[in-house]
Scaffold this active site. Structure first.
Site, short mmCIF file in Angstrom:
data_model
loop_
_atom_site.label_atom_id
_atom_site.label_comp_id
_atom_site.label_asym_id
_atom_site.label_seq_id
_atom_site.Cartn_x
_atom_site.Cartn_y
_atom_site.Cartn_z
N ASP A 160 0.83 -1.20 0.00
CA ASP A 160 0.00 0.00 0.00
C ASP A 160 0.87 1.25 0.00
O ASP A 160 1.92 1.28 -0.65
CB ASP A 160 -0.92 -0.05 1.23
N HIS A 227 -3.50 5.76 3.60
CA HIS A 227 -4.34 4.62 3.25
C HIS A 227 -3.82 3.30 3.84
O HIS A 227 -4.58 2.51 4.40
CB HIS A 227 -4.39 4.55 1.73
N SER A 416 -11.29 -1.12 -0.48
CA SER A 416 -10.03 -1.09 0.25
C SER A 416 -10.23 -1.44 1.71
O SER A 416 -9.33 -1.96 2.37
CB SER A 416 -9.41 0.31 0.20
#
Length: 593
Positions: A160, A227, A416
């Site tokens: 990520d 994220h 996600s």
């Protein structure tokens, strides 16, 4: 010959929708189970098991006499034959009495008679917001799984944006790597290095070029998402630590691998990260000292599956690593999004708090399972707004709009957020049974679902993942079954073998006859599997596939055998139609009614 499709490569970006602002050996000696020195709450009785053949094992009088010699009294005898001994007081330390029983050659075991309590909610301060873990309607039923597994011993790689320091994750993080090879996008003044810190992925309007229509990308300024840290918190945030959120596999370790930076991430970098995370060799990068058994990729792009991705994924799976991928947030068929459309991965769609397909989630026949992805706004609300934060997925984050600031917790929505729910579940499974292969993990997760309580047009896979049900299934292998054959049968290379079960069940079989199969075999695409009824009628369970390179078949099939007489000899027929791979039928079972 087996063939691999040649597909276009894709530049990948985080699959995030609206971003919130800002065989155990027997003990050598008698032991107390559990060790009374580790008991941290009072008890007032002991459970004493006597060895078979001793007088105390069968005679209440003998047992009472023995207990009385040790200064205590018998409370009762249990159905197991053990006796419950009164200590006369409530204590957290009865070592003298316990030792007296342990020294007795007639005693098999002695342990405190502990008082169990209902599992309390974790004391994490934001846990009440984590509907996705516990709500009956559309939560993933996680707390019930924690009684038998918490992910200990498993490393989950989060491929990520990297990791921004957070106190609710710091104890869970192991060394990762920065795979962003472009220094300009990396923002750390170099290429690849051993520092997986998230440097921020903020971008100005148009800084990443233009789209096919000539529109600026992004259409407006975007702050840093942090994220990867949000994803990591869902998987393994520290739990029962009096702060923040609870992770699904809260005793697992997180390995942050940075591939996404300014304007996204390159397929070449992501593929190398997949290889390295699973213990493979990447030129110029030191060996991974803690290879991951699970990989989470909450990222993707619109494309067919590239050879680059498929080769990296195949390598990871062959090394025993499960690969979990977010389906994407375009409300389109996942078949057009990679790496979610690659072979062997666990592709995850997002569901809402009501149990519907989330309005943004991709769908289709390539979806394996749905998991909570949340909705921080309604589908009709203005994109970029947050109108229903309570319906999002809460996790670890950072308040910095560009570079890191103070740690915090915020709700996000997206596939996600759904994918790490499944990565966490995979970690729970592997922690409980380390011998599981990626194929078995995938099959168990799909078999353990419950029906999606809402609606899903287009296909949301097998259903809504259920952690408690899936973990419990590990205690029964192969899945389900009323009649069973556990005799190993070697599968002949390019040959056909059968394994038989004889039934005395009266009447006809049912329209939902269940066939549980547990086959150990490399490259399971070689195999054709049939159920053969007593009259010789064959029911196809599995076809061969030149693209299914995963190992082993662990699955339950449903067959309409209602026209067949149940009594007689049923056969599982396995044909190996290609050469070069080997294996055996480990077990299979049959439920005719």
């Amino acid at each position: 010959m087996r063939r691999t499709s040649v597909c276009a490569a894709a530049v990948s970006a985080a699959v995030l929708s609206v971003v919130a602002p800002s065989a155990t050996a027997a003990p050598a000696q008698i032991q107390s189970q559990p060790d009374s020195t580790q008991v941290n709450r009072p008890f007032e009785r002991l459970i004493v098991g006597y060895k078979p053949g001793t007088a105390e094992a069968s005679s209440d009088t003998a047992a009472s006499d023995d207990v009385r010699k040790k200064g205590k009294s018998v409370h009762r005898r249990m159905s197991s034959g053990a006796v419950v001994v009164n200590l006369g007081e409530k204590t957290a330390n009865a070592e003298n009495t316990i030792q007296a029983f342990k020294n007795d050659p007639d005693v098999a075991y002695v342990e405190p008679d502990l008082l169990m309590q209902p599992f309390a909610d974790p004391n994490d301060t934001e846990y009440s917001k984590q509907w996705d873990l516990f709500e009956a309607t559309a939560g993933m039923n996680v707390p019930g799984a924690w009684a038998s597994t918490t992910g200990a011993g498993v490393t989950v790689a989060v491929i990520d944006t990297g990791y921004v320091a957070h106190s609710d994750l710091s104890a869970r993080v192991v060394a990762g790597y920065d795979f962003v090879s472009d220094p300009a996008r990396a923002r750390d003044n170099n290429g690849r290095d051993a520092n997986a810190a998230d440097e921020g992925d903020w971008v100005a309007r148009g800084e990443c070029g233009t789209d096919a229509g000539g529109n600026p990308v992004p259409a407006q300024d975007q702050g840093s998402s942090w994220h990867g840290t949000h994803v990591a918190g869902t998987i393994a945030a520290s739990t029962n630590n009096g702060k923040g959120v609870a992770g699904i596999a809260y005793d697992a370790k997180i390995q942050p691998l940075r591939v996404l930076a300014k304007c996204g991430g390159a397929t070449s970098d992501i593929a190398d990260a997949i290889t390295w995370a699973s213990g493979g060799t990447v030129s110029g990068v030191p060996a991974n000292q803690t290879p991951a058994k699970v990989i989470n990729m909450s990222l993707g792009g619109q494309s067919s599956c590239s050879t680059t991705y498929q080769n990296a994924i195949n390598g990871a799976i062959n090394r025993g690593t499960s690969v979990v991928v977010a389906a994407g947030n375009s409300n389109m068929n996942v078949a057009n999004f990679t790496p979610a459309n690659c072979t062997g991965v666990i592709t995850v769609a997002a569901s809402s708090r009501e149990g519907n397909k989330a309005f943004y989630s991709n769908f289709g026949t390539r979806i394996d399972v749905a998991a909570p992805g949340g909705e921080t706004r309604r589908g009709t609300d203005t994109p970029g707004t947050i109108t229903t934060p309570e319906n999002g997925i809460w996790s670890t984050l950072n308040a910095g709009t560009t570079v890191p600031g103070a740690e915090n917790y915020k709700p996000y929505q997206g596939t996600s957020m759904a994918a790490p729910h499944i990565a966490g579940l995979a970690a729970l499974l592997v922690a409980k049974k380390p011998s599981l292969t990626p194929a078995q993990v995938k099959d168990l997760i799909k078999a353990g679902v419950r029906p999606l309580p809402g609606t899903c047009s287009g296909g949301c896979g097998a259903g809504l993942a259920d952690a408690t049900k899936t973990v419990a299934a590990l205690d029964t292998t192969p899945p389900g079954g009323g009649l069973e054959n556990t005799t190993d049968v070697a599968i002949v290379d390019r040959g056909t073998v059968t394994s038989s079960i004889t039934s005395t069940v009266t009447g006809n079989a049912s329209a939902t006859t269940k066939v549980g199969v547990d086959i150990v075999h490399t490259y399971r695409g070689d195999l054709v599997i049939d159920l053969v009824a007593p009259d010789g009628t064959a029911y196809r369970l599995k076809n061969s596939s030149t693209s299914d390179s995963a190992d082993n078949v662990v699955a339950t099939y449903t067959v309409n055998a209602s026209s067949e007489v149940a009594a007689g000899t049923w056969k599982l027929r396995v044909q190996d139609v290609y050469s070069g791979d080997t294996g055996y039928v480990n077990a299979w079972n049959l439920t005719l009614r």
